[in-house]
Motif scaffolding. Structure first.
Motif, PDB file in Angstrom:
ATOM      1  N   ASP A   1       0.839  -1.244   0.041  1.00  0.00           N
ATOM      2  CA  ASP A   1       0.058   0.086  -0.109  1.00  0.00           C
ATOM      3  C   ASP A   1       1.164   1.290   0.012  1.00  0.00           C
ATOM      4  O   ASP A   1       1.854   1.399   0.668  1.00  0.00           O
ATOM      5  CB  ASP A   1      -0.903   0.228   1.277  1.00  0.00           C
ATOM      6  CG  ASP A   1      -1.907  -0.795   1.335  1.00  0.00           C
ATOM      7  OD1 ASP A   1      -2.298  -1.543   0.164  1.00  0.00           O
ATOM      8  OD2 ASP A   1      -2.331  -1.396   2.288  1.00  0.00           O
ATOM      9  N   PRO A   2       0.432   2.336  -0.617  1.00  0.00           N
ATOM     10  CA  PRO A   2       1.418   3.664  -0.876  1.00  0.00           C
ATOM     11  C   PRO A   2       0.967   4.270   0.291  1.00  0.00           C
ATOM     12  O   PRO A   2       0.080   4.084   1.138  1.00  0.00           O
ATOM     13  CB  PRO A   2       0.850   4.144  -2.108  1.00  0.00           C
ATOM     14  CG  PRO A   2      -0.646   3.546  -2.403  1.00  0.00           C
ATOM     15  CD  PRO A   2      -0.361   2.170  -1.996  1.00  0.00           C
ATOM     16  N   GLU A   3       1.852   5.065   0.802  1.00  0.00           N
ATOM     17  CA  GLU A   3       1.885   5.972   1.798  1.00  0.00           C
ATOM     18  C   GLU A   3       2.267   7.289   1.384  1.00  0.00           C
ATOM     19  O   GLU A   3       3.049   7.633   0.343  1.00  0.00           O
ATOM     20  CB  GLU A   3       2.870   5.591   3.151  1.00  0.00           C
ATOM     21  CG  GLU A   3       2.170   4.202   3.839  1.00  0.00           C
ATOM     22  CD  GLU A   3       3.238   3.622   4.703  1.00  0.00           C
ATOM     23  OE1 GLU A   3       2.739   3.152   5.598  1.00  0.00           O
ATOM     24  OE2 GLU A   3       4.568   3.503   4.444  1.00  0.00           O
ATOM     25  N   THR A   4       1.764   8.461   2.245  1.00  0.00           N
ATOM     26  CA  THR A   4       2.227   9.668   2.003  1.00  0.00           C
ATOM     27  C   THR A   4       3.309  10.190   2.709  1.00  0.00           C
ATOM     28  O   THR A   4       3.192  10.016   4.109  1.00  0.00           O
ATOM     29  CB  THR A   4       1.004  10.649   2.201  1.00  0.00           C
ATOM     30  OG1 THR A   4      -0.059  10.215   1.359  1.00  0.00           O
ATOM     31  CG2 THR A   4       1.422  12.032   1.767  1.00  0.00           C
ATOM     32  N   LEU A   5       4.588  10.935   2.231  1.00  0.00           N
ATOM     33  CA  LEU A   5       5.616  11.402   3.127  1.00  0.00           C
ATOM     34  C   LEU A   5       5.300  12.885   3.479  1.00  0.00           C
ATOM     35  O   LEU A   5       4.773  13.624   2.667  1.00  0.00           O
ATOM     36  CB  LEU A   5       6.947  11.494   2.346  1.00  0.00           C
ATOM     37  CG  LEU A   5       8.154  12.034   2.794  1.00  0.00           C
ATOM     38  CD1 LEU A   5       8.426  11.610   4.000  1.00  0.00           C
ATOM     39  CD2 LEU A   5       9.159  12.507   1.554  1.00  0.00           C
ATOM     40  N   MET A   6       5.046  12.813   5.127  1.00  0.00           N
ATOM     41  CA  MET A   6       4.576  14.075   5.279  1.00  0.00           C
ATOM     42  C   MET A   6       5.740  14.576   6.376  1.00  0.00           C
ATOM     43  O   MET A   6       6.074  13.775   7.156  1.00  0.00           O
ATOM     44  CB  MET A   6       3.324  14.053   6.231  1.00  0.00           C
ATOM     45  CG  MET A   6       2.101  13.357   5.308  1.00  0.00           C
ATOM     46  SD  MET A   6       0.532  13.189   5.843  1.00  0.00           S
ATOM     47  CE  MET A   6       0.082  14.978   5.722  1.00  0.00           C
TER      48      MET A   6
ATOM     49  N   ASP B   1       5.558   8.484   7.309  1.00  0.00           N
ATOM     50  CA  ASP B   1       5.081   7.573   6.151  1.00  0.00           C
ATOM     51  C   ASP B   1       3.576   7.544   6.519  1.00  0.00           C
ATOM     52  O   ASP B   1       3.257   6.436   7.157  1.00  0.00           O
ATOM     53  CB  ASP B   1       5.794   6.420   5.864  1.00  0.00           C
ATOM     54  CG  ASP B   1       7.253   6.762   5.028  1.00  0.00           C
ATOM     55  OD1 ASP B   1       7.381   8.001   4.919  1.00  0.00           O
ATOM     56  OD2 ASP B   1       7.986   5.857   5.207  1.00  0.00           O
ATOM     57  N   ALA B   2       2.701   8.249   5.957  1.00  0.00           N
ATOM     58  CA  ALA B   2       1.230   8.336   6.620  1.00  0.00           C
ATOM     59  C   ALA B   2       0.523   7.306   5.740  1.00  0.00           C
ATOM     60  O   ALA B   2       0.581   7.577   4.444  1.00  0.00           O
ATOM     61  CB  ALA B   2       0.793   9.767   6.595  1.00  0.00           C
ATOM     62  N   ALA B   3      -0.263   6.513   6.391  1.00  0.00           N
ATOM     63  CA  ALA B   3      -1.502   5.732   5.842  1.00  0.00           C
ATOM     64  C   ALA B   3      -2.694   6.634   5.582  1.00  0.00           C
ATOM     65  O   ALA B   3      -2.684   7.775   6.090  1.00  0.00           O
ATOM     66  CB  ALA B   3      -1.823   4.876   6.791  1.00  0.00           C
ATOM     67  N   ASP B   4      -3.592   6.170   4.838  1.00  0.00           N
ATOM     68  CA  ASP B   4      -4.713   7.040   4.445  1.00  0.00           C
ATOM     69  C   ASP B   4      -5.469   7.477   5.722  1.00  0.00           C
ATOM     70  O   ASP B   4      -6.032   8.595   5.747  1.00  0.00           O
ATOM     71  CB  ASP B   4      -5.704   6.351   3.653  1.00  0.00           C
ATOM     72  CG  ASP B   4      -5.094   6.239   2.166  1.00  0.00           C
ATOM     73  OD1 ASP B   4      -4.282   6.788   1.851  1.00  0.00           O
ATOM     74  OD2 ASP B   4      -5.763   5.186   1.539  1.00  0.00           O
ATOM     75  N   THR B   5      -5.395   6.553   6.734  1.00  0.00           N
ATOM     76  CA  THR B   5      -6.170   6.982   8.094  1.00  0.00           C
ATOM     77  C   THR B   5      -5.587   7.863   8.824  1.00  0.00           C
ATOM     78  O   THR B   5      -6.300   8.817   9.640  1.00  0.00           O
ATOM     79  CB  THR B   5      -6.301   5.759   8.948  1.00  0.00           C
ATOM     80  OG1 THR B   5      -5.071   5.161   9.120  1.00  0.00           O
ATOM     81  CG2 THR B   5      -7.329   4.557   8.369  1.00  0.00           C
ATOM     82  N   SER B   6      -4.278   8.269   8.688  1.00  0.00           N
ATOM     83  CA  SER B   6      -3.417   9.064   9.555  1.00  0.00           C
ATOM     84  C   SER B   6      -3.124  10.294   8.766  1.00  0.00           C
ATOM     85  O   SER B   6      -3.311  11.475   9.461  1.00  0.00           O
ATOM     86  CB  SER B   6      -2.177   8.477   9.856  1.00  0.00           C
ATOM     87  OG  SER B   6      -1.855   7.295  10.437  1.00  0.00           O
TER      88      SER B   6
END
Length: 258
Positions: A100-105, A231-236
């Motif tokens: 699953d992809p994650e977002t670098l924040m 590295d944020a999941a969709d829920t975070s």
């Protein structure tokens, strides 16, 4: 904060100039690839690559050969801005499986709320020993439904060998662990990494995730790290955005099993 500047700084300090993240691990630069190799329970994989089209397939094959010779499964941590643009397709063709992809924040540590109120009856406790590590693993397995024993081994290794590079915290409700998270410090860099924030079902939506983010950000600022990274999941991601985090890129782990 300017997102492109922050992304370039992140790539330089944590990927291109990465340091080993645990005992027994080594980081090597081989051509246009930076990789880490360590024990089987450590994180093994490619941290950064600066490949062009003609050389990409050969570089991918070389990494497979390296980890296969070591008997290690590994991960290629691919970011949306990595080159060539079709690197993900090339990895899949070589036998990798995308997760699953994650977002670098990223956020400025000192700019985050210094404290988020905890629910009544909940206390935060620093993890310093094997009993605390077991609680972290318990929370992670209950929150995410995965075998997290390797996380416990990694955390124990670092607490024993280099405790200044990691900290972990568990939230206890009447003595029972209900939320936990850890933070990894990268000495000599502007960044501290927030990892493993998880809350067991029944305690979600009550501010524990935000409280653990703020708690760790305060520690990062006290230790001289300007930024905290997730590295944020969709829920975070929505929670982090409301706290003031910026999205810099997306990252997808490509796993290769031996």
């Amino acid at each position: 904060m300017e997102p492109r500047h922050l992304r370039d700084l992140y790539d330089l300090q944590l990927r291109r100039e990465a340091r080993p993240d645990g005992p027994g691990c080594r980081v090597e630069r081989v051509g246009a690839v930076v990789r880490q190799t360590g024990p089987a329970h450590a994180w093994n994989g490619v941290l950064w690559s600066g490949l062009d089209g003609p050389g990409a397939d050969a570089a991918i094959a070389a990494q497979i050969a390296h980890y296969r010779a070591a008997g290690l499964s590994f991960e290629w941590k691919l970011y949306a801005h990595d080159t060539p643009a079709d690197l993900g397709d090339r990895l899949r063709a070589a036998g990798f499986t995308p997760e699953d992809p994650e977002t670098l924040m990223v956020a400025e540590a000192a700019a985050l709320p210094p404290e988020v109120p905890l629910p009544e009856g909940v206390e935060l406790r620093a993890v310093t020993d094997e009993a605390g590590v077991r609680q972290v693993v318990e929370v992670h397995e209950r929150a995410f439904g995965t075998d997290s024993s390797h996380i416990g081994r990694q955390l124990l290794d670092r607490l024993a060998a280099d405790p200044g590079t990691v900290t972990a915290v568990v939230a206890l409700a009447d003595g029972a662990p209900v939320s936990a998270a850890r933070m990894e410090f990268c000495p000599g860099t502007d960044f501290a990494g927030l990892w493993g924030g998880g809350t067991v079902e029944g305690w979600r939506g009550r501010g524990l995730y935000r409280a653990l983010v703020s708690h760790r950000a305060r520690i990062a600022a006290e230790r001289g790290h300007r930024y905290v990274q997730v590295d944020a999941a969709d829920t975070s991601r929505p929670i982090l955005r409301r706290l003031g985090f910026l999205a810099l890129s997306t990252t997808t782990p490509y796993a290769y099993g031996i």
